[in-house]
Design a protein around this motif. Structure first.
Motif, PDB file in Angstrom:
ATOM      1  N   ILE A 138       3.551  -2.495   5.293  1.00  0.00           N
ATOM      2  CA  ILE A 138       4.700  -1.986   4.532  1.00  0.00           C
ATOM      3  C   ILE A 138       4.432  -0.509   4.271  1.00  0.00           C
ATOM      4  N   VAL A 139       5.446   0.311   4.505  1.00  0.00           N
ATOM      5  CA  VAL A 139       5.293   1.746   4.254  1.00  0.00           C
ATOM      6  C   VAL A 139       5.842   2.033   2.864  1.00  0.00           C
ATOM      7  N   ILE A 140       4.955   2.390   1.958  1.00  0.00           N
ATOM      8  CA  ILE A 140       5.410   2.695   0.590  1.00  0.00           C
ATOM      9  C   ILE A 140       5.247   4.187   0.356  1.00  0.00           C
ATOM     10  N   PRO A 141       6.374   4.897   0.285  1.00  0.00           N
ATOM     11  CA  PRO A 141       6.301   6.339   0.125  1.00  0.00           C
ATOM     12  C   PRO A 141       5.695   6.684  -1.239  1.00  0.00           C
ATOM     13  N   PRO A 142       5.283   7.937  -1.412  1.00  0.00           N
ATOM     14  CA  PRO A 142       4.735   8.320  -2.709  1.00  0.00           C
ATOM     15  C   PRO A 142       5.693   7.890  -3.823  1.00  0.00           C
ATOM     16  N   THR A 143       5.162   7.248  -4.838  1.00  0.00           N
ATOM     17  CA  THR A 143       6.013   6.770  -5.927  1.00  0.00           C
ATOM     18  C   THR A 143       5.236   6.803  -7.233  1.00  0.00           C
ATOM     19  N   THR A 144       5.964   6.998  -8.296  1.00  0.00           N
ATOM     20  CA  THR A 144       5.309   7.009  -9.608  1.00  0.00           C
ATOM     21  C   THR A 144       5.624   5.718 -10.360  1.00  0.00           C
ATOM     22  N   GLU A 145       6.485   4.892  -9.796  1.00  0.00           N
ATOM     23  CA  GLU A 145       6.924   3.694 -10.522  1.00  0.00           C
ATOM     24  C   GLU A 145       6.586   2.375  -9.849  1.00  0.00           C
ATOM     25  N   GLY A 146       6.285   2.412  -8.602  1.00  0.00           N
ATOM     26  CA  GLY A 146       6.080   1.158  -7.880  1.00  0.00           C
ATOM     27  C   GLY A 146       7.419   0.589  -7.441  1.00  0.00           C
ATOM     28  N   LEU A 147       7.371  -0.467  -6.668  1.00  0.00           N
ATOM     29  CA  LEU A 147       8.606  -1.063  -6.128  1.00  0.00           C
ATOM     30  C   LEU A 147       8.740  -2.506  -6.605  1.00  0.00           C
ATOM     31  N   ARG A 148       9.993  -2.940  -6.707  1.00  0.00           N
ATOM     32  CA  ARG A 148      10.281  -4.301  -7.217  1.00  0.00           C
ATOM     33  C   ARG A 148      10.516  -5.259  -6.061  1.00  0.00           C
ATOM     34  N   GLU A 149      10.193  -6.518  -6.310  1.00  0.00           N
ATOM     35  CA  GLU A 149      10.480  -7.575  -5.345  1.00  0.00           C
ATOM     36  C   GLU A 149      11.960  -7.532  -4.985  1.00  0.00           C
ATOM     37  N   GLY A 150      12.257  -7.685  -3.703  1.00  0.00           N
ATOM     38  CA  GLY A 150      13.656  -7.701  -3.252  1.00  0.00           C
ATOM     39  C   GLY A 150      14.145  -6.345  -2.768  1.00  0.00           C
ATOM     40  N   GLU A 151      13.439  -5.278  -3.123  1.00  0.00           N
ATOM     41  CA  GLU A 151      13.859  -3.960  -2.630  1.00  0.00           C
ATOM     42  C   GLU A 151      13.644  -3.885  -1.123  1.00  0.00           C
ATOM     43  N   GLU A 152      14.507  -3.104  -0.463  1.00  0.00           N
ATOM     44  CA  GLU A 152      14.335  -2.961   0.984  1.00  0.00           C
ATOM     45  C   GLU A 152      13.219  -1.957   1.268  1.00  0.00           C
ATOM     46  N   VAL A 153      12.345  -2.344   2.181  1.00  0.00           N
ATOM     47  CA  VAL A 153      11.238  -1.441   2.534  1.00  0.00           C
ATOM     48  C   VAL A 153      11.144  -1.320   4.054  1.00  0.00           C
ATOM     49  N   ASN A 154      10.569  -0.215   4.504  1.00  0.00           N
ATOM     50  CA  ASN A 154      10.262  -0.063   5.926  1.00  0.00           C
ATOM     51  C   ASN A 154       8.923  -0.734   6.203  1.00  0.00           C
ATOM     52  N   VAL A 155       8.859  -1.425   7.327  1.00  0.00           N
ATOM     53  CA  VAL A 155       7.572  -2.017   7.719  1.00  0.00           C
ATOM     54  C   VAL A 155       7.262  -1.609   9.156  1.00  0.00           C
ATOM     55  N   LEU A 156       5.992  -1.414   9.417  1.00  0.00           N
ATOM     56  CA  LEU A 156       5.546  -1.141  10.785  1.00  0.00           C
ATOM     57  C   LEU A 156       5.024  -2.446  11.356  1.00  0.00           C
ATOM     58  N   MET A 157       5.659  -2.924  12.403  1.00  0.00           N
ATOM     59  CA  MET A 157       5.239  -4.191  12.999  1.00  0.00           C
ATOM     60  C   MET A 157       3.931  -3.997  13.738  1.00  0.00           C
ATOM     61  N   LEU A 158       3.020  -4.917  13.508  1.00  0.00           N
ATOM     62  CA  LEU A 158       1.756  -4.890  14.237  1.00  0.00           C
ATOM     63  C   LEU A 158       1.894  -5.751  15.475  1.00  0.00           C
ATOM     64  N   GLN A 159       1.188  -5.374  16.529  1.00  0.00           N
ATOM     65  CA  GLN A 159       1.224  -6.180  17.742  1.00  0.00           C
ATOM     66  C   GLN A 159       0.676  -7.569  17.399  1.00  0.00           C
ATOM     67  N   GLY A 160       1.378  -8.579  17.827  1.00  0.00           N
ATOM     68  CA  GLY A 160       0.921  -9.931  17.502  1.00  0.00           C
ATOM     69  C   GLY A 160       1.410 -10.386  16.141  1.00  0.00           C
ATOM     70  N   GLY A 161       2.094  -9.516  15.416  1.00  0.00           N
ATOM     71  CA  GLY A 161       2.675  -9.896  14.129  1.00  0.00           C
ATOM     72  C   GLY A 161       3.765 -10.934  14.354  1.00  0.00           C
ATOM     73  N   GLN A 162       3.894 -11.857  13.417  1.00  0.00           N
ATOM     74  CA  GLN A 162       4.894 -12.918  13.557  1.00  0.00           C
ATOM     75  C   GLN A 162       5.657 -13.097  12.273  1.00  0.00           C
ATOM     76  N   VAL A 163       6.918 -13.491  12.403  1.00  0.00           N
ATOM     77  CA  VAL A 163       7.698 -13.804  11.219  1.00  0.00           C
ATOM     78  C   VAL A 163       7.689 -15.326  11.088  1.00  0.00           C
ATOM     79  N   THR A 164       7.153 -15.826   9.982  1.00  0.00           N
ATOM     80  CA  THR A 164       7.072 -17.289   9.865  1.00  0.00           C
ATOM     81  C   THR A 164       7.966 -17.811   8.734  1.00  0.00           C
TER      82      THR A 164
END
Ligand SMILES: Nc1nc2c(c(=O)[nH]1)N[C@H]1C(S)=C(S)[C@@H](COP(=O)(O)OP(=O)(O)OC[C@H]3O[C@@H](n4cnc5c(N)ncnc54)[C@H](O)[C@@H]3O)O[C@H]1N2
Ligand code: MOO
Ligand SMILES: [Mg+2]
Length: 425
Positions: A399-425
C-alpha cells in the motif's frame, strides 16, 4: 575490526523522492543482450525482437466441423422446405488436400481441420445430413438452407501475413509458446537473463546451514533477493557474504562489477559505525546516484554506478531490503528485458484497517488483498516494521501511503503496488 573513521559526511544525506531515484537509475540501464533458445526453453523468458507473421493463420480455408463441404447456393431451395441431394465426390481427412473441385450438385465429405476443396464455400455438419447410395454412388441429403461460409474458418482469420505477432519485451507464457510453435519459431530470440550478483554484508551473518551462535543470525536477505531477482527475470548469482570491512566490501564489489551486469548488496548502508557500504559509495571512482530516499522502509537505500554498471546497496533490514529490491532492482532488470511495465503496477483498493502511523516519507506497507462484498481490500500486515521479516511472505501488494500527519481510516481508497505472485483472495 575495521571501524570507520569519524565523519559527519555520513549523516548529511540529501533524500530524493522514489520517482527521482528511479529515473536516475533508468538513465544508466542498458538494454540486455540477445540469445536464441530452443522453444522448450522459451517459457518465462522475454522476447528480444518484434516477430511478424510469415504467413496468414489459418493458412488455408479450414473446416470447423466433421461434415460435408458444399456450395451454399445449392441449399437455397431448402428455404421452401425442399430436401436436396448432393453427389459425394471425395473424402478429405485432416492433412490432405483434395484435387477435386466441388461444383454445383456435389459435396465432399470433410473432417474438422481439413482444407476445403476448391469452389466449396460452406460446411454442413454430419448430424444435419443423411446418406443414400445409388448404383455405387453415395449422395448426401440435407434440408436446411446454409449461409455462405458457415463452419469455415477463412484464411487469415486469426492473423494476417505480416501482422505483428509478438512484440519485443513480451513475457513468454503458454499462449505465446503456442504462437511461436504455430509459426515455426523453433529458436526463439530472447534477452539473456541479466546476471545479478548478490551478496550480504554483516559480521553477524551466519550461513543458512550453520548452527546459531550468540548475537548472530542466519543470512536470509541474500536468498530472498535471489528469489526476487528470479521473479523479475534476472539470473541471480549468490556470492559469499562478507564481514563489515570496507576493504573486503570494496574488493567484493569490484570483482562482482567486473563479472556481472548488476550488483546487489544488503546491509551496511545506514549511519552506524560498521555501515561500510555508505562509505564505499562515497569513494572517488564511484558515481553515487543517491543514498537516501523519501520512503519507508528503505530510506537509506543507496545506488551507485561503477564502471558503467549499477550497484544497489540495499538496507540490511529485511523489510527495507525487500521493498528496495522491488522498487529499484526489479525495474532495472525489467528494463533490460524491454518489459512494457518495468515498475510495479498501481491499482486502487480500499484500506482494510485503520493505518495510524504518521509519516513524513511515503510508506510502502506490505499488505494482503482480500475481496469483501465484491470490493478489493488491502489489509496492512500486523507487523510491518522494516526489521520484521516474517510478514513479507504474506504480502500481495504494497500500500502506498503518502506523507500524512493523521493516518488513514479503514475504507479509504488507497493506491497499491501489486507484487508479482500477489493474489486477491
Ligand atoms: N542512527 C540511525 N540508525 C539507523 C538509521 C538512521 O537513520 N539513523 N536508519 C535505520 C533504518 S531506517 C534502517 S532500514 C537500518 C538500515 O540498516 P543497514 O542497511 O545499515 O543494515 P545493517 O546495519 O547491516 O543491518 C540492519 C539489520 O538488518 C539485519 N540484517 C543485515 N543483513 C541481513 C541479512 N543478510 N539477512 C537478514 N538480516 C540481515 C541486521 O542484523 C540488522 O538487524 O538502520 C537503522 N538505523
Ligand atoms: O530504511 Mo528504514 O527501512 O526506512 O526503516
Ligand atoms: Mg546499519
Amino acid at each position: 575490526m575495521n571501524q570507520t573513521p569519524l565523519n559527519t559526511e555520513k549523516f548529511q544525506r540529501k533524500a530524493v523522492k522514489v520517482e527521482e531515484a528511479q529515473s536516475r537509475i533508468a538513465s544508466y540501464v542498458h538494454q540486455g543482450e540477445r540469445e536464441d533458445v530452443g522453444l522448450e526453453q522459451a517459457h518465462g523468458r522475454y522476447l528480444a525482437m518484434d516477430l511478424t507473421a510469415p504467413h496468414p493463420y489459418p493458412r488455408f480455408r479450414r473446416s470447423g466441423m466433421d461434415g460435408y463441404a458444399i456450395l451454399a447456393s445449392d441449399t437455397e431451395v431448402c428455404s421452401t422446405g425442399q430436401e436436396i441431394w448432393l453427389r459425394v465426390i471425395d473424402e478429405i481427412p485432416c492433412g490432405t488436400v483434395s484435387d477435386k473441385r466441388v461444383e454445383t450438385g456435389m459435396a465432399a465429405r470433410i473432417m474438422t481441420g481439413a482444407q476445403l476443396p476448391e469452389e466449396a464455400d460452406t460446411v454442413v455438419m454430419l448430424e444435419a445430413t443423411q446418406l443414400r447410395e445409388e448404383n455405387g454412388q453415395v449422395y448426401v441429403g440435407l434440408k436446411k438452407r446454409m449461409e455462405v461460409g458457415k463452419n469455415v474458418t477463412q484464411i487469415g482469420h486469426e492473423i494476417k501475413e505480416g501482422q505483428l505477432l509478438l512484440s519485443k519485451g513480451t513475457y513468454i507464457g503458454a499462449g505465446h509458446v503456442s504462437v511461436l510453435a504455430t509459426f515455426g519459431v523453433h529458436r526463439v530470440p530472447v534477452y539473456r537473463k541479466p546476471r545479478v550478483a548478490v551478496f550480504s554484508t554483516g559480521s553477524e551473518l551466519l550461513a543458512v546451514d550453520e548452527p546459531l551462535q550468540p548475537g548472530k543470525i542466519r543470512n536470509s536477505n541474500t536468498y530472498m533477493l535471489a528469489s526476487q531477482i528470479k521473479e523479475a527475470g534476472g539470473e541471480p548469482f549468490i556470492l559469499q557474504a562478507i564481514h563489515d570491512d570496507l576493504n573486503l566490501a570494496r574488493a567484493s564489489v569490484r570483482e562482482a562489477i567486473a563479472a556481472y551486469d548488476i550488483v546487489v548488496t544488503s546491509g551496511g548502508v545506514s549511519v552506524g559505525d560498521y555501515d561500510i557500504m555508505g562509505d564505499l559509495v562515497r569513494q572517488e571512482d564511484v558515481n553515487m546516484l543517491f543514498n537516501k530516499v523519501t520512503m519507508r522502509p528503505g530510506s537509506v537505500t543507496t545506488a551507485a554506478v561503477i564502471d558503467g554498471k549499477l550497484l544497489f546497496a540495499l538496507s540490511g533490514n529485511p523489510g527495507a531490503c525487500f521493498v528496495g529490491c522491488e522498487l529499484f532492482v526489479r525495474p532495472t532488470i525489467q528494463m533490460m528485458l524491454s518489459s512494457a511495465h518495468p515498475y510495479l503496477q498501481t491499482w486502487t483498493a480500499k484500506l482494510g484497517a485503520d493505518y495510524t502511523k504518521v509519516n513524513n516519507y511515503t510508506r510502502f506497507v506490505r499488505s494482503s488483498l482480500e475481496i469483501r462484498g465484491g470490493q478489493v481490500y488491502a489489509i496492512p500486515a500486523r507487523a510491518d516494521e522494516s526489521s520484521v521479516m516474517v510478514t513479507i511472505k504474506d504480502s500481495d501488494c504494497l500500500i502506498v501511503i503518502p506523507p500524512t500527519t493523521e493516518g488513514l481510516r479503514e475504507g479509504e481508497e488507497v493506491n497499491v503496488l501489486m507484487l508479482q505472485g500477489g493474489q486477491v483472495t
